[in-house]
Design an enzyme around this catalytic site. Structure first.
Site, mmCIF file in Angstrom:
data_model
loop_
_atom_site.group_PDB
_atom_site.id
_atom_site.type_symbol
_atom_site.label_atom_id
_atom_site.label_comp_id
_atom_site.label_asym_id
_atom_site.label_seq_id
_atom_site.Cartn_x
_atom_site.Cartn_y
_atom_site.Cartn_z
ATOM 1 C CD GLU A 159 1.066 0.633 0.097
ATOM 2 O OE1 GLU A 159 0.328 0.169 0.984
ATOM 3 O OE2 GLU A 159 0.634 1.023 -0.994
ATOM 4 C CB CYS A 167 -0.418 0.430 -4.396
ATOM 5 S SG CYS A 167 -2.136 0.548 -3.871
#
Length: 216
Positions: free
Chosen positions: A201, A131
């Site tokens: 993601e 992230c």
């Protein structure tokens, strides 16, 4: 080769798919449909609230006070960004969603919360790294190749910015230091966690582009 170099190489095919996903290609050109951006921002606000919890939980497992402070600062920053979304993007784009997490957001946040709670500090750090790192890479890429003027300039500037870059470098340094002192088995679990989070993601961006809903 640093351990994070190994991680990047292992997950490079995933990153390339993220970079070339229609969401990011269209955002780069400034032609991403506004409804998809609004969906993404709303889901991101839900994600960041849980990401902050995962960061704080991981920090409590650190072996020294400096890294605890680092992770609490990461958590605080995630909360501040989440609040900023409401102050800026939610008003600018008239986002008034009252809905729940989409499946992609639900999967990602629950994975991070689970890893930070039940896995070792080393594995938690590796799972939380994408992230930071992938967003910085995507932000830098879009910033360098974007069409201007771009309606999503504020988002681009935030993730390509120097301030976010400092946090990324700090997270990378912690991960590398932990890997140096970790057993081969722990390093393997760290790599697995990093790969899983990188895939999630992709799932998160894809979920936003498809305006994903629960099937039932």
């Amino acid at each position: 080769m640093k351990f994070t170099d190994e991680l990047w190489e292992a997950a490079l095919p995933v990153y390339e798919k993220i970079e070339n996903h229609p969401f990011n290609r269209e955002l780069k050109k400034g032609i991403l449909p506004v409804e998809k951006f609004k969906f993404y921002i709303f889901q991101d606000s839900l994600y960041l609230a849980d990401f902050a919890k995962a960061l704080a939980t991981a920090g409590t497992k650190s072996g020294n006070s400096q890294e605890l402070l680092d992770f609490l600062e990461f958590a605080q920053n995630a909360i501040l960004v989440e609040r900023a979304l409401h102050i800026s993007y939610f008003k600018e784009y008239d986002i008034n969603f009252k809905g729940e997490k989409a499946p992609g957001c639900f999967a990602y946040t629950n994975y991070l919360l689970s890893v930070s709670a039940f896995e070792s500090y080393e594995v938690a750090v590796a799972a939380l790294l994408p992230c930071f790192w992938i967003y910085k890479k995507v932000g830098d890429y879009i910033y360098a190749h974007q069409s201007k003027p771009n309606p999503y300039q504020n988002w681009i500037d935030a993730y390509a910015g120097e301030e976010f870059g400092k946090s990324v470098e700090k997270a990378l340094g912690i991960c590398n230091q932990l890997a140096e002192n970790a057993s081969p088995a722990t390093r393997a679990k760290m790599k697995e966690a990093y790969l899983t989070a990188s895939k999630l993601e992709y799932v998160f961006w894809d979920s936003a582009y498809r305006l994903e809903e629960w099937p039932v």
